[in-house]
Design a protein around this motif. Structure first.
Motif, PDB file in Angstrom:
ATOM      1  N   ALA A   8       0.494  -1.055   0.159  1.00  0.00           N
ATOM      2  CA  ALA A   8      -0.073  -0.178  -0.192  1.00  0.00           C
ATOM      3  C   ALA A   8       1.013   1.116   0.059  1.00  0.00           C
ATOM      4  O   ALA A   8       1.952   1.246   0.436  1.00  0.00           O
ATOM      5  N   ASP A   9       0.442   2.327  -0.661  1.00  0.00           N
ATOM      6  CA  ASP A   9       1.105   3.590  -0.775  1.00  0.00           C
ATOM      7  C   ASP A   9       0.736   4.336   0.770  1.00  0.00           C
ATOM      8  O   ASP A   9      -0.403   4.642   0.713  1.00  0.00           O
ATOM      9  N   THR A  18      -3.867  15.341   6.346  1.00  0.00           N
ATOM     10  CA  THR A  18      -3.915  13.900   6.808  1.00  0.00           C
ATOM     11  C   THR A  18      -4.623  13.200   5.279  1.00  0.00           C
ATOM     12  O   THR A  18      -5.760  13.630   5.045  1.00  0.00           O
ATOM     13  N   LEU A  19      -3.691  12.161   4.951  1.00  0.00           N
ATOM     14  CA  LEU A  19      -4.344  11.449   3.912  1.00  0.00           C
ATOM     15  C   LEU A  19      -4.215  10.065   4.297  1.00  0.00           C
ATOM     16  O   LEU A  19      -3.221   9.577   4.621  1.00  0.00           O
ATOM     17  N   GLY A  20      -5.466   9.308   4.315  1.00  0.00           N
ATOM     18  CA  GLY A  20      -5.500   7.869   4.727  1.00  0.00           C
ATOM     19  C   GLY A  20      -5.222   7.553   6.142  1.00  0.00           C
ATOM     20  O   GLY A  20      -4.870   8.407   6.785  1.00  0.00           O
ATOM     21  N   ASP A  21      -5.391   6.326   6.322  1.00  0.00           N
ATOM     22  CA  ASP A  21      -4.969   6.036   7.868  1.00  0.00           C
ATOM     23  C   ASP A  21      -3.840   4.850   7.798  1.00  0.00           C
ATOM     24  O   ASP A  21      -4.128   3.608   7.582  1.00  0.00           O
ATOM     25  N   ALA A 165       0.288  -6.188  -9.616  1.00  0.00           N
ATOM     26  CA  ALA A 165      -0.996  -5.972 -10.124  1.00  0.00           C
ATOM     27  C   ALA A 165      -1.799  -5.156  -9.117  1.00  0.00           C
ATOM     28  O   ALA A 165      -1.476  -4.917  -7.928  1.00  0.00           O
ATOM     29  N   PHE A 166      -2.889  -4.534  -9.444  1.00  0.00           N
ATOM     30  CA  PHE A 166      -3.594  -3.408  -8.693  1.00  0.00           C
ATOM     31  C   PHE A 166      -5.092  -3.958  -8.246  1.00  0.00           C
ATOM     32  O   PHE A 166      -5.875  -4.125  -9.243  1.00  0.00           O
ATOM     33  N   ALA A 167      -5.381  -4.001  -7.111  1.00  0.00           N
ATOM     34  CA  ALA A 167      -6.520  -4.279  -6.628  1.00  0.00           C
ATOM     35  C   ALA A 167      -7.594  -3.249  -7.057  1.00  0.00           C
ATOM     36  O   ALA A 167      -8.861  -3.832  -7.247  1.00  0.00           O
ATOM     37  N   ASP A 168      -7.517  -2.059  -7.040  1.00  0.00           N
ATOM     38  CA  ASP A 168      -8.610  -1.228  -6.833  1.00  0.00           C
ATOM     39  C   ASP A 168      -8.339  -0.253  -8.136  1.00  0.00           C
ATOM     40  O   ASP A 168      -9.202   0.744  -8.125  1.00  0.00           O
ATOM     41  N   ARG A 169      -7.761  -0.795  -9.065  1.00  0.00           N
ATOM     42  CA  ARG A 169      -7.664   0.153 -10.488  1.00  0.00           C
ATOM     43  C   ARG A 169      -8.164  -0.688 -11.657  1.00  0.00           C
ATOM     44  O   ARG A 169      -7.939  -1.828 -11.652  1.00  0.00           O
ATOM     45  N   LEU A 223      -3.067  -1.997  -2.953  1.00  0.00           N
ATOM     46  CA  LEU A 223      -4.162  -1.391  -2.440  1.00  0.00           C
ATOM     47  C   LEU A 223      -3.917  -0.001  -2.168  1.00  0.00           C
ATOM     48  O   LEU A 223      -2.826   0.434  -1.297  1.00  0.00           O
ATOM     49  N   HIS A 224      -4.059   0.924  -2.788  1.00  0.00           N
ATOM     50  CA  HIS A 224      -4.103   2.436  -2.495  1.00  0.00           C
ATOM     51  C   HIS A 224      -4.477   2.721  -1.011  1.00  0.00           C
ATOM     52  O   HIS A 224      -5.773   2.693  -1.186  1.00  0.00           O
ATOM     53  N   GLY A 225      -3.651   3.367  -0.375  1.00  0.00           N
ATOM     54  CA  GLY A 225      -4.148   3.957   0.932  1.00  0.00           C
ATOM     55  C   GLY A 225      -4.855   5.150   0.846  1.00  0.00           C
ATOM     56  O   GLY A 225      -5.536   5.615   1.936  1.00  0.00           O
ATOM     57  N   ASP A 226      -4.973   5.733   0.124  1.00  0.00           N
ATOM     58  CA  ASP A 226      -5.499   7.038  -0.301  1.00  0.00           C
ATOM     59  C   ASP A 226      -6.858   6.937  -1.024  1.00  0.00           C
ATOM     60  O   ASP A 226      -7.766   7.737  -1.225  1.00  0.00           O
TER      61      ASP A 226
END
Length: 252
Positions: A8-9, A18-21, A165-169, A223-226
Motif C-alpha cells: 500500500a502507498d 492528513t491522507l489515509g489511515d 497487480a492493482f486491486a482497486d484500479r 491497495l492504494h491507501g488514499d
C-alpha cells in the motif's frame, strides 16, 4: 500454501493535511510503499510511518516519484534522464535514513503515480530510474507493471524485478491501468475488489473495462491507501485471502 504480498502507498500526509489511515493499513499489508517527500510526505510524517511499519513488522519500500507536490506526483514531467536519476537517488537516500533511525531500512523501490505509468513505455525515463537503483543499491528489488519497459530494463541491469497487480484500479484490454481521469478508473466496492484479487491470484486473470479477460502475473498486489474506503477494501481482501488459505507475506 499459496502466498502473496500486499502493498500500500503510505506516508502521504503532509503537514496539517492528513491522507489515509496508515496505522490501519499497516495492520493488513505486508509491504509499505512509503512516500519520499517529492510527491507527498513531510519528514516527520515519513519517520512516523517508518516507526509504525517497524512496529507492525511491515517491509519498507521507497516510493519514488516526480518532484510534484502540487500534483501529488500524478502529472507527467518531461525531465532530463540525468536529473531524474539524481532525484530518485536523493529520495531513496532520504527515506533510507529515516527508516534506519526507525530500526529498519528500505528493502525495495516502487515508482509512484505518473512516473510509474510513464516508464511502462518511456524507455529513457525507465533507464534513468534503473540507473538510480543500481547506483544506490543493486540488491534492491523493483516493483512494476508486467510487460513494462521498466521491468525489461531492470532485468537487463541485473535487478530483481517484482511484478505487481492493482486491486482497486481498472485495467485496459492491453493490461495497463485506466487513467485516473477516466470514469471508473478507481474501484470502491470492498467485496468486489476482494473477489477480484482472489481471481488474480488463483486464475492469473483480471477483467478489463471492455469485459475481456487480461492475464496478470503478480508477486505483489497494490491497495492504494488514499482510495475511498481503503481500509475496508484492504480488510475485505485480507479476510477473503486467508479464508482461501492464501498467506499474506512480503516478497522480500
Amino acid at each position: 500454501m499459496t502466498a502473496i504480498d500486499l502493498n500500500a502507498d503510505l506516508g502521504e500526509s503532509y503537514g496539517a493535511w492528513t491522507l489515509g489511515d496508515d496505522d490501519a493499513m499497516l495492520a493488513v499489508v505486508s509491504s509499505a510503499n512509503v512516500a519520499c517527500g517529492f510527491h507527498a510526505g513531510d519528514p516527520a510524517t515519513l519517520l512516523r510511518t517508518c516507526h509504525s511499519a517497524v512496529t507492525g513488522s511491515v517491509r519498507i519500500g521507497a516510493q519514488v516519484g516526480y518532484h510534484d507536490l502540487a500534483g501529488f506526483g500524478r502529472r507527467f514531467v518531461d525531465i532530463e534522464p540525468a536529473e531524474l536519476t539524481a532525484d530518485v537517488i536523493y529520495q531513496m537516500g532520504a527515506l533510507h535514513a529515516l527508516a534506519q533511525v526507525a530500526g529498519s531500512a528500505i528493502t525495495y523501490v516502487k515508482p509512484h503515480g505518473a512516473l510509474y505509468n510513464a516508464i511502462v513505455h518511456h524507455r529513457e525515463q525507465a533507464r534513468a530510474v534503473v540507473r538510480a537503483v543500481t547506483a544506490y543499491d543493486a540488491t534492491l528489488p523493483v516493483l512494476g507493471l508486467p510487460g513494462s519497459i521498466f521491468l525489461e530494463e531492470a532485468e537487463r541491469a541485473g535487478l530483481r524485478t517484482v511484478t505487481e497487480a492493482f486491486a482497486d484500479r481498472a485495467y485496459t484490454p492491453q493490461g495497463t491501468l485506466v487513467p485516473r481521469s477516466e470514469p471508473g478508473a478507481v474501484l470502491s466496492d470492498p467485496e468486489a475488489v476482494a473477489q477480484r484479487v482472489l481471481t488474480m491470484i488463483t486464475d492469473g486473470t483480471v477483467r478489463a473495462v471492455d469485459g475481456t479477460t487480461v492475464d496478470v502475473s503478480a508477486e505483489s498486489i497494490c491497495l492504494h491507501g488514499d482510495s475511498p474506503g481503503a481500509v475496508a477494501m484492504a480488510t475485505a481482501v485480507s479476510e477473503l485471502l486467508r479464508a482461501n488459505d492464501i498467506d499474506i507475506t512480503a516478497f522480500v
